[in-house]
Scaffold this motif. Structure first.
Motif, PDB file in Angstrom:
ATOM      1  N   THR A  27       0.075  -0.230  -5.125  1.00 20.69           N
ATOM      2  CA  THR A  27      -0.527  -0.781  -5.788  1.00 20.69           C
ATOM      3  C   THR A  27       0.593  -1.225  -7.357  1.00 20.69           C
ATOM      4  OG1 THR A  27      -1.650   0.203  -5.164  1.00 20.69           O
ATOM      5  CG2 THR A  27      -2.000  -1.488  -7.217  1.00 20.69           C
ATOM      6  N   VAL A  69      -4.777  -8.293  -1.117  1.00 21.61           N
ATOM      7  CA  VAL A  69      -5.999  -7.787   0.041  1.00 21.61           C
ATOM      8  C   VAL A  69      -6.941  -8.277  -1.920  1.00 21.61           C
ATOM      9  CG1 VAL A  69      -5.331  -5.843   1.352  1.00 21.61           C
ATOM     10  CG2 VAL A  69      -6.687  -5.169  -0.751  1.00 21.61           C
ATOM     11  N   GLN A 102      -6.479  -6.817  -4.816  1.00 28.98           N
ATOM     12  CA  GLN A 102      -5.332  -5.393  -5.265  1.00 28.98           C
ATOM     13  C   GLN A 102      -3.899  -6.290  -4.415  1.00 28.98           C
ATOM     14  OE1 GLN A 102      -3.079  -1.395  -2.805  1.00 28.98           O
ATOM     15  NE2 GLN A 102      -5.543  -1.747  -3.976  1.00 28.98           N
ATOM     16  N   SER A 130     -14.392   0.637   6.132  1.00 30.58           N
ATOM     17  CA  SER A 130     -14.052   2.029   5.697  1.00 30.58           C
ATOM     18  C   SER A 130     -15.342   2.734   6.558  1.00 30.58           C
ATOM     19  CB  SER A 130     -13.931   2.460   4.379  1.00 30.58           C
ATOM     20  OG  SER A 130     -15.344   2.550   3.205  1.00 30.58           O
ATOM     21  N   LEU A 181      -8.014  -8.479   4.218  1.00 30.16           N
ATOM     22  CA  LEU A 181      -6.418  -9.683   3.977  1.00 30.16           C
ATOM     23  C   LEU A 181      -6.453 -10.398   3.953  1.00 30.16           C
ATOM     24  CD1 LEU A 181      -3.354  -9.158   3.904  1.00 30.16           C
ATOM     25  CD2 LEU A 181      -2.952  -9.073   6.560  1.00 30.16           C
ATOM     26  N   GLN A 202     -11.591  -6.450  -2.259  1.00 29.25           N
ATOM     27  CA  GLN A 202     -12.167  -5.387  -1.304  1.00 29.25           C
ATOM     28  C   GLN A 202     -13.818  -5.083  -1.938  1.00 29.25           C
ATOM     29  OE1 GLN A 202      -9.400  -2.091  -2.946  1.00 29.25           O
ATOM     30  NE2 GLN A 202      -9.700  -0.911  -1.149  1.00 29.25           N
ATOM     31  N   MET A 234      -4.279   0.032   5.841  1.00 24.46           N
ATOM     32  CA  MET A 234      -3.301   0.273   6.578  1.00 24.46           C
ATOM     33  C   MET A 234      -3.047   0.975   7.116  1.00 24.46           C
ATOM     34  SD  MET A 234      -1.855  -2.051   4.371  1.00 24.46           S
ATOM     35  CE  MET A 234      -3.807  -2.851   4.620  1.00 24.46           C
ATOM     36  N   PHE A 272     -11.654   2.687  -3.245  1.00 29.14           N
ATOM     37  CA  PHE A 272     -10.724   1.058  -2.807  1.00 29.14           C
ATOM     38  C   PHE A 272      -9.968   2.010  -2.394  1.00 29.14           C
ATOM     39  CE2 PHE A 272     -13.339  -1.179  -5.880  1.00 29.14           C
ATOM     40  CZ  PHE A 272     -14.188  -1.588  -5.715  1.00 29.14           C
ATOM     41  N   ASP A 273      -9.183   2.870  -2.729  1.00 30.27           N
ATOM     42  CA  ASP A 273      -7.634   3.609  -2.565  1.00 30.27           C
ATOM     43  C   ASP A 273      -7.849   4.064  -1.349  1.00 30.27           C
ATOM     44  OD1 ASP A 273      -5.411   4.060  -3.003  1.00 30.27           O
ATOM     45  OD2 ASP A 273      -5.700   6.216  -3.500  1.00 30.27           O
ATOM     46  N   MET A 282      -8.118   0.974   1.525  1.00 31.78           N
ATOM     47  CA  MET A 282      -7.067   0.560   2.008  1.00 31.78           C
ATOM     48  C   MET A 282      -6.365   1.660   2.525  1.00 31.78           C
ATOM     49  SD  MET A 282      -5.584  -1.948   0.841  1.00 31.78           S
ATOM     50  CE  MET A 282      -3.551  -2.486   0.572  1.00 31.78           C
ATOM     51  N   ASP A 283      -6.349   2.998   2.066  1.00 27.69           N
ATOM     52  CA  ASP A 283      -5.230   3.764   2.820  1.00 27.69           C
ATOM     53  C   ASP A 283      -5.275   3.643   5.106  1.00 27.69           C
ATOM     54  OD1 ASP A 283      -3.686   4.460   1.251  1.00 27.69           O
ATOM     55  OD2 ASP A 283      -5.443   6.544   1.251  1.00 27.69           O
ATOM     56  N   VAL A 308     -12.087  -4.400   3.586  1.00 25.34           N
ATOM     57  CA  VAL A 308     -11.189  -4.436   3.035  1.00 25.34           C
ATOM     58  C   VAL A 308     -10.402  -5.871   3.876  1.00 25.34           C
ATOM     59  CG1 VAL A 308      -8.810  -4.281   2.716  1.00 25.34           C
ATOM     60  CG2 VAL A 308     -10.213  -2.345   2.881  1.00 25.34           C
TER      61      VAL A 308
END
Length: 170
Positions: free
Chosen positions: A69, A102, A120, A17, A92, A104, A50, A42-43, A46-47, A90
């Motif tokens: 999620t 995933v 997640q 990230s 996969l 993280q 993705m 974490f969110d 992830m954004d 992250v």
């Protein structure tokens, strides 16, 4: 964030990230990062990851679908303090036509130690019907590219763990 999907992504293994900082308003009365804000970090990571797959604001606006999620398992290993710099990796682990799995890791960006991990399962959802839906072919292709890159990594320690009390002495 990018607001377009007409690019061929390059997937680093793992995805790393952008740098983030622990907001002082996220610190609780114990003088460390409140557990809820680990999930915020974490969110956000992830954004970012993705978005490279094509699942971002553009996708939501033009396809009426997104990912949400379904399940998460966070392990807190070392506390973070206000203003600590952090980064999240992250990895996969797997995906299918409706799900993404995933793992993280949240790192102290200056000192390099792991503060927390998050495993997640996310679902692809048709936002109009409020039901899971198949990923379109272009998203599946990008997920396959990401998975191919991440398959070179060793499985992360802690992936697949469950919460349980230790066995009682006999």
């Amino acid at each position: 964030m990018l607001d377009r999907v007409d690019f061929v992504p390059v997937f680093f293994a793992p995805f790393v990230s952008a740098p983030m900082v622990v907001d002082p308003g996220w610190v609780d009365y114990n003088d460390h990062l409140n557990m809820a804000y680990y999930n915020v970090l974490f969110d956000r990571a992830m954004d970012e990851a993705m978005l490279l797959v094509g699942l971002g604001p553009y996708y939501v606006r033009h396809k009426g679908a997104s990912y949400v999620t379904a399940e998460v398992h966070v392990r807190y290993m070392r506390e973070l303090k206000a203003d600590d710099p952090v980064r999240v990796t992250v990895q996969l682990l797997d995906f299918d036509d409706k799900r993404v799995h995933v793992f993280q890791q949240l790192y102290h960006a200056a000192e390099g130690w792991v503060s927390a991990t998050s495993e997640q399962m996310a679902l692809h959802v048709d936002l109009m019907r409020k039901k899971t839906a198949h990923f379109p072919t272009d998203i599946l292709s990008r997920l396959a590219l990401m998975k191919q890159a991440h398959d070179r990594l060793t499985p992360p320690e802690g992936a697949g763990r469950r919460i349980a009390m230790p066995p009682r002495p006999a």
